[in-house]
Scaffold this motif. Structure first.
Motif, PDB file in Angstrom:
ATOM      1  N   LEU A   5       0.835  -1.207   0.000  1.00 33.48           N
ATOM      2  CA  LEU A   5       0.000   0.000   0.000  1.00 33.48           C
ATOM      3  C   LEU A   5       0.868   1.255   0.000  1.00 33.48           C
ATOM      4  CD1 LEU A   5      -2.795  -1.000   2.571  1.00 33.48           C
ATOM      5  CD2 LEU A   5      -2.774  -1.288   0.090  1.00 33.48           C
ATOM      6  N   ALA A   6       1.931   1.232   0.803  1.00 32.03           N
ATOM      7  CA  ALA A   6       2.810   2.406   0.863  1.00 32.03           C
ATOM      8  C   ALA A   6       3.562   2.590  -0.452  1.00 32.03           C
ATOM      9  CB  ALA A   6       3.798   2.247   2.017  1.00 32.03           C
ATOM     10  N   GLY A  19       1.433   4.091  -3.210  1.00 34.78           N
ATOM     11  CA  GLY A  19       1.232   5.517  -2.968  1.00 34.78           C
ATOM     12  C   GLY A  19       2.442   6.342  -3.349  1.00 34.78           C
ATOM     13  N   GLU A  20       3.637   5.774  -3.155  1.00 33.83           N
ATOM     14  CA  GLU A  20       4.860   6.497  -3.501  1.00 33.83           C
ATOM     15  C   GLU A  20       5.010   6.677  -5.003  1.00 33.83           C
ATOM     16  OE1 GLU A  20       8.048   4.380  -1.707  1.00 33.83           O
ATOM     17  OE2 GLU A  20       7.508   4.956   0.346  1.00 33.83           O
ATOM     18  N   GLY A  25      -3.506   6.826  -7.456  1.00 35.33           N
ATOM     19  CA  GLY A  25      -4.523   7.394  -6.578  1.00 35.33           C
ATOM     20  C   GLY A  25      -4.552   8.908  -6.601  1.00 35.33           C
ATOM     21  N   ARG A  26      -3.590   9.516  -7.334  1.00 33.85           N
ATOM     22  CA  ARG A  26      -3.576  10.967  -7.505  1.00 33.85           C
ATOM     23  C   ARG A  26      -3.596  11.282  -8.993  1.00 33.85           C
ATOM     24  NH1 ARG A  26       0.440  10.017  -3.722  1.00 33.85           N
ATOM     25  NH2 ARG A  26       2.158  10.537  -5.113  1.00 33.85           N
ATOM     26  N   ASP A  73      -5.230   3.104   0.567  1.00 30.68           N
ATOM     27  CA  ASP A  73      -4.036   3.757   1.103  1.00 30.68           C
ATOM     28  C   ASP A  73      -3.640   3.229   2.477  1.00 30.68           C
ATOM     29  OD1 ASP A  73      -6.149   4.774   2.533  1.00 30.68           O
ATOM     30  OD2 ASP A  73      -5.712   6.882   2.113  1.00 30.68           O
ATOM     31  N   SER A  74      -4.485   2.376   3.088  1.00 29.45           N
ATOM     32  CA  SER A  74      -4.166   1.846   4.413  1.00 29.45           C
ATOM     33  C   SER A  74      -5.124   0.710   4.752  1.00 29.45           C
ATOM     34  CB  SER A  74      -4.267   2.952   5.474  1.00 29.45           C
ATOM     35  OG  SER A  74      -5.623   3.364   5.608  1.00 29.45           O
ATOM     36  N   TRP A 109      -8.711   1.766   5.259  1.00 23.80           N
ATOM     37  CA  TRP A 109      -9.563   1.837   4.072  1.00 23.80           C
ATOM     38  C   TRP A 109     -10.467   0.614   4.009  1.00 23.80           C
ATOM     39  CZ3 TRP A 109     -10.913  -0.731  -0.314  1.00 23.80           C
ATOM     40  CH2 TRP A 109     -11.440   0.004  -1.383  1.00 23.80           C
TER      41      TRP A 109
END
Length: 612
Positions: free
Chosen positions: A398-399, A402-403, A407-408, A424-425, A428
């Motif tokens: 998940l981390a 995101g890096e 999701g953005r 994201d965690s 969620w």
């Protein structure tokens, strides 16, 4: 005698009073005349002009939009607008009744025009934009019946490529009351045309220019006496032109080869500059239909069509990425779980793998046997990546995702980009499924691009561009503007060069070695590297994906394609040949020399890359 003298005295006194009264009256008249002619002449001249002249807005020509080779994608052509000058409501209503049939004014359109006249009684009313010659001739031949009607020649938008560029370019339409109330449209007036989608909306202020004005002389009844033309006018200021990185030929080609009757999209980027070379969504629509106001029945048909032709499937739709996601997993595994290109797992692929009481299948029911990472990418083995996900672990996965910016939004210069979906965690899952109602098995689905994982073509193309070049990703942009060609500050690949090259080599094997899932669509002159994907969905046959780049070792184009329901069981993928054909055509257009021996070039045989 005394009486006569007294009588004469009275008459003289009355005469003096009469003379004074006459003098006073003449003085008042003279003062009024002086005030009118000298002191108030400007005021009454202005009022006279206001009563005699009517202001008519002269729309500014919108800026032309060009492709990378200077060909017009959106330009302007002369057209006729029919307007009515301000007047009593009953006169406006009667005039609309006389025009309704000839100008094809629906009851809804007529009601909207009357409502606008009620809200803004002092403004000219644009009744019909882009009227045809027969409609204009009808009015001019019956001018006495339409004395309050003005016919203007004005610039109107034109999209020469029509449906091929619809979702990228957008369209223009009449500004709505809701838009007029928004701060970004400050200074706009009712009846103006504005960009409603795509680049027309994104760059509205740059494209719009500044409207001018001209005057028409009217009589006491409000009928037009004469047009004062340019003698008393404020000329419009044309809008700015835009120059895109889009290749119009490539855009037209994508429109011609996209599978008939299917839905999906294609995106191509320059991986170094971030310029968008191609952005195409299917099914599409003709933006020219919106010029002059789209008929209500046509608009409703587009909005209510089950295939959603107005939806831009490149920037506004997301899909399970399927096996194209396996390169994201590979990169995260190399960074966090000591995965290497030669890594083998304990369990071989015999068609599936058990997780407690649940059996997770591979796409190949007979299994792939024992594979390392490079072979697992080449053959797209699910079982290998189930174990990779287990080895990485849910929290690092998940981390790590995101890096990488998933999701953005990517930041493309379009007004309605949608972000993809990825948890994201752990919270969620707790919030959506309930605490204790899910297990670590979610990582298995996530690892093969399924489960709670949906991505846009833009996001996948941006990741593969970073993988292809080893550089920080550049924000995708349609307009060729140095200010837009910026690297994203919120993520970077951060993978050792040798490992990045090994992944590129594995992607080249997918296309160029027998047994690779895209081997049937290899290119004759260049090495195409990429990953196929078959994304299961709950609405029918699986979606077909392909994301890749070429030439593999000197990339000039990144391609991402999805065809909804485009990979039914037992049938070939539709996205792969679509993407391969587009890549081949672009490299030919560039005039790129063919490679001597297209195919896989092992990473260890390559010289170190500068800056790597």
């Amino acid at each position: 005698m005394k009486g006569d003298n007294e009588h004469r005295s009275i008459r003289k006194q009355r005469g003096r009073w009469a003379a004074r009264a006459i003098f006073f009256c003449l003085s008042v008249v003279a003062a009024g005349f002086i005030n009118l002619q000298i002191f108030s002449s400007d005021l009454y001249t202005l009022r006279s002009s206001e009563n005699r002249l009517r202001t008519i807005t002269v729309p500014a020509p919108r800026g032309t939009i060009y492709d990378r080779h200077g060909r017009a994608i959106a330009d302007n052509v002369p057209g006729y607008d029919v307007s009515m000058l301000p007047g009593p409501r009953d006169s406006i209503s009667a005039g609309l009744d006389r025009l309704a049939e000839r100008l094809a004014l629906s009851p809804e359109r007529r009601a909207a025009l009357l409502g606008r006249n009620r809200d803004r009684p002092g403004e000219a009313l644009v009744v019909r934009e882009n009227a045809n010659f027969e409609q204009v001739a009808f009015i001019e031949e019956r001018r006495p019946r339409f004395r309050r009607v003005v016919v203007d020649q004005r610039p109107h938008r034109r999209y020469p490529a029509g449906p091929a560029i619809a979702h990228m370019i957008g369209y223009v339409g009449e500004i709505s009351q809701e838009e007029l109330a928004r701060p970004e449209y400050a200074g706009y007036e009712s009846g103006q045309s504005v960009g409603k989608a795509g680049l027309e909306q994104q760059y509205e202020r740059r494209l719009a220019g500044r409207d001018g004005i001209r005057y028409a002389e009217v009589n006491a009844l409000g009928s037009v006496v004469r047009d004062l033309g340019v003698a008393q006018a404020q000329p419009p200021v044309p809008g700015d032109d835009l120059h895109l990185g889009i290749d119009l030929d490539l855009q037209m080609y994508a429109d011609s080869v996209f599978p008939d009757g299917m839905r999906g999209g294609v995106l191509a980027l320059d991986p170094v500059t971030g310029e968008v070379l191609l952005l195409y969504s299917h099914p599409t629509f003709d933006p020219n239909a919106f010029i002059g106001g789209i008929p209500l029945d046509v608009w409703n048909a587009l909005r209510e069509h089950p295939d959603e032709p107005l939806l831009d499937r490149v920037s506004m739709a997301s899909y399970p990425p399927g096996s194209t996601w396996k390169l994201v997993m590979s990169t995260i595994g190399m960074k966090t779980a000591d995965l290497a290109i030669e890594t083998y797992h304990a369990d071989t692929c015999d068609g599936g793998l058990w997780y407690h009481t649940r059996y997770f299948r591979c796409w190949l029911s007979r299994g792939h046997g024992r594979l390392n990472l490079s072979e697992a990418i080449k053959h797209s083995c699910n079982v290998w990546f189930y174990q990779a996900g287990q080895r990485i672990g849910l929290d690092p996965l998940l981390a790590g995702v995101g890096e990488f910016g998933f999701g953005r939004a990517t930041g493309i210069d379009l007004p309605s980009e949608r972000s993809g979906l990825f948890p994201d965690s752990r919270q969620w899952y707790d919030d959506r499924l309930g605490r204790g109602r899910w297990t670590e098995a979610v990582v298995w689905n996530l690892s093969i691009g399924q489960g709670e994982n949906e991505q846009t073509l833009l996001a996948m193309a941006q990741f593969y561009a970073a993988l292809a070049t080893g550089r920080a990703p550049v924000i995708p942009h349609l307009v060729r503007d140095e200010m837009l060609a910026q690297q994203r500050a919120d993520w970077t690949l951060d993978l050792p060069e040798v490992q990045r090259r090994q992944l590129v080599d594995a992607l080249a094997r997918v296309v160029n070695e027998p047994g690779g899932t895209a081997y049937g669509n290899r290119l004759a002159r260049w090495t195409l590297a990429g990953k196929t994907g078959t994304a299961q969905n709950s609405h029918g046959e699986p979606h077909s994906w392909f994301v890749g780049f070429a030439p593999a070792y000197d990339p000039r184009i990144v391609i991402a394609a999805v065809v909804e329901h485009g990979h039914p069981d037992g049938a070939p993928s539709l996205a792969v040949p679509l993407a391969a054909g587009i890549v081949d055509r672009h490299l030919q257009t560039l005039g790129l020399p063919p490679e001597d021996t297209p195919g896989v070039r092992p990473a260890e045989a390559l010289p170190p890359r500068a800056g790597g």
